[in-house]
Scaffold this active site. Structure first.
Site, short mmCIF file in Angstrom:
data_model
loop_
_atom_site.label_atom_id
_atom_site.label_comp_id
_atom_site.label_asym_id
_atom_site.label_seq_id
_atom_site.Cartn_x
_atom_site.Cartn_y
_atom_site.Cartn_z
N LYS A 65 -11.06 -24.75 -77.89
CA LYS A 65 -10.44 -25.97 -78.44
C LYS A 65 -8.92 -25.96 -78.22
O LYS A 65 -8.34 -26.99 -77.90
CB LYS A 65 -10.72 -26.08 -79.95
CG LYS A 65 -12.19 -26.19 -80.31
CD LYS A 65 -12.41 -26.51 -81.78
CE LYS A 65 -11.91 -25.44 -82.74
NZ LYS A 65 -12.63 -24.14 -82.63
N ARG A 115 -5.42 -10.99 -82.99
CA ARG A 115 -5.31 -11.70 -84.28
C ARG A 115 -6.06 -10.93 -85.35
O ARG A 115 -7.12 -10.37 -85.07
CB ARG A 115 -5.91 -13.10 -84.14
CG ARG A 115 -4.89 -14.17 -83.86
CD ARG A 115 -5.53 -15.49 -83.53
NE ARG A 115 -6.51 -15.97 -84.50
CZ ARG A 115 -7.05 -17.19 -84.46
NH1 ARG A 115 -6.72 -18.03 -83.51
NH2 ARG A 115 -7.93 -17.55 -85.37
N ARG A 132 -13.71 -29.05 -90.90
CA ARG A 132 -14.61 -27.90 -90.81
C ARG A 132 -15.74 -27.97 -91.82
O ARG A 132 -16.59 -27.09 -91.84
CB ARG A 132 -13.82 -26.63 -91.05
CG ARG A 132 -13.33 -25.96 -89.75
CD ARG A 132 -12.61 -24.73 -90.18
NE ARG A 132 -12.55 -23.62 -89.28
CZ ARG A 132 -11.61 -23.43 -88.36
NH1 ARG A 132 -10.71 -24.34 -88.12
NH2 ARG A 132 -11.59 -22.31 -87.69
N ARG A 174 -16.75 -15.60 -89.38
CA ARG A 174 -16.24 -16.94 -89.00
C ARG A 174 -17.35 -17.76 -88.35
O ARG A 174 -17.44 -18.97 -88.57
CB ARG A 174 -15.04 -16.81 -88.05
CG ARG A 174 -13.79 -16.32 -88.76
CD ARG A 174 -12.74 -15.82 -87.79
NE ARG A 174 -12.18 -16.86 -86.96
CZ ARG A 174 -11.60 -16.64 -85.78
NH1 ARG A 174 -11.54 -15.43 -85.26
NH2 ARG A 174 -11.08 -17.64 -85.10
N ARG A 214 -10.13 -11.32 -77.19
CA ARG A 214 -8.94 -12.18 -77.07
C ARG A 214 -7.69 -11.43 -77.49
O ARG A 214 -7.69 -10.69 -78.47
CB ARG A 214 -9.14 -13.40 -77.96
CG ARG A 214 -7.91 -14.31 -78.02
CD ARG A 214 -8.26 -15.68 -78.50
NE ARG A 214 -8.55 -15.72 -79.93
CZ ARG A 214 -8.81 -16.85 -80.57
NH1 ARG A 214 -8.84 -18.00 -79.92
NH2 ARG A 214 -9.08 -16.83 -81.86
P1 AMP Z 1 -8.65 -21.19 -86.32
O1 AMP Z 1 -7.37 -20.73 -85.68
O2 AMP Z 1 -8.87 -22.68 -86.17
O3 AMP Z 1 -9.84 -20.38 -85.91
O4 AMP Z 1 -8.46 -20.96 -87.90
C1 AMP Z 1 -8.22 -19.67 -88.43
C2 AMP Z 1 -8.53 -19.66 -89.93
O5 AMP Z 1 -7.72 -20.63 -90.62
C3 AMP Z 1 -9.95 -20.04 -90.30
O6 AMP Z 1 -10.84 -18.93 -90.19
C4 AMP Z 1 -9.78 -20.50 -91.75
O7 AMP Z 1 -9.59 -19.41 -92.62
C5 AMP Z 1 -8.45 -21.26 -91.68
N1 AMP Z 1 -8.64 -22.69 -91.34
C6 AMP Z 1 -8.27 -23.33 -90.20
N2 AMP Z 1 -8.61 -24.63 -90.24
C7 AMP Z 1 -9.23 -24.84 -91.43
C8 AMP Z 1 -9.85 -25.97 -92.04
N3 AMP Z 1 -9.91 -27.16 -91.44
N4 AMP Z 1 -10.39 -25.78 -93.29
C9 AMP Z 1 -10.33 -24.61 -93.91
N5 AMP Z 1 -9.79 -23.48 -93.38
C10 AMP Z 1 -9.24 -23.60 -92.15
#
Ligand code: AMP
Length: 210
Positions: free
Chosen positions: A16, A154, A87, A165, A121
């Site tokens: 994404k 990360r 999400r 996740r 990654r």
């Molecule tokens: P990402 O970089 O999009 O994979 O997000 C990393 C982490 O941020 C996720 O595992 C969640 O803990 C938090 N997070 C990101 N976007 C959301 C969302 N829309 N709702 C809730 N938690 C989020």
């Protein structure tokens, strides 16, 4: 015409971020990504605690915190690509209330492929560029090709957190996909192709939609 409003859905590791950057470059829209916004504010005190505690466990940060981030960003943007939000269904309903989307695209990738992509990654601590230990290694191990910064894993790309996740995605975000699919709004793109092939398909979908 105003700038397009695009939602890119997909599991963690589907690409994404990469495809959203392509959209930003091609259509001159804002990139709204809750993951980056939360990473930049990990220790922000909220009435629910800090985002860090949720993120390091691979859990979702509470809806009111992310809804507020997204609302403010959408109000500021003339066209956007939204990545990492909504999400869950309640976030999708909130989003419906505050904006109209031109396209909802899903990057489709199998679970096993996602585990390999995410645990391998590495990201640049300085400029955020992405690498992969097997699929896209840097020229020099641990060093960013773009800026010479240090490559790190990360906190939430460890195997245990990745699995959590992906479980959270299947439980919470799959209903969001079903929701847009039922509305007839969802366009599926094969996310297991090369990044350039994914971009070709995604761009075709955007051109059809706008
Ligand atoms: P990402 O970089 O999009 O994979 O997000 C990393 C982490 O941020 C996720 O595992 C969640 O803990 C938090 N997070 C990101 N976007 C959301 C969302 N829309 N709702 C809730 N938690 C989020």
């Amino acid at each position: 015409m105003s700038q397009p409003k695009i939602l890119v859905l997909g599991p963690p590791g589907a690409g994404k971020g990469t495809q959203s950057s392509n959209i930003v470059e091609a259509y001159d829209v804002d990139h709204i990504t809750t993951g980056d916004a939360l990473r930049a504010n990990k220790d922000m005190e909220t009435e629910y605690g800090t985002p860090r505690s949720f993120m390091e466990a691979g859990e979702l940060v509470p809806d009111p915190v992310v809804n507020e981030i997204v609302k403010a960003a959408i109000e500021d943007a003339d066209g956007f690509v939204l990545d990492g939000y909504p999400r869950n269904l309640s976030q999708a309903e909130y989003l419906d209330d505050i904006t109209d989307l031109d396209l909802v695209a899903l990057l489709d990738v199998d679970r096993e492929e996602l585990v390999d992509r995410l645990t391998g990654r590495r990201v640049c601590d300085d400029c955020g560029a992405n690498f992969h230990v097997d699929f896209a290694p840097p020229e020099e191990e641990g060093v960013c090709d773009e800026c010479g910064g240090e490559l790190i894993q990360r906190d939430d790309d460890t195997e245990e957190t990745v699995k959590e996740r992906l479980n959270v995605f299947e439980e919470n975000t799959q209903p969001v996909i079903d929701y847009y699919e039922d509305e007839g709004e969802l366009v599926r793109v094969d996310g297991e192709q090369s990044p350039d092939e994914v971009w070709d398909d995604l761009q075709d979908a955007i051109e059809d939609a706008i």
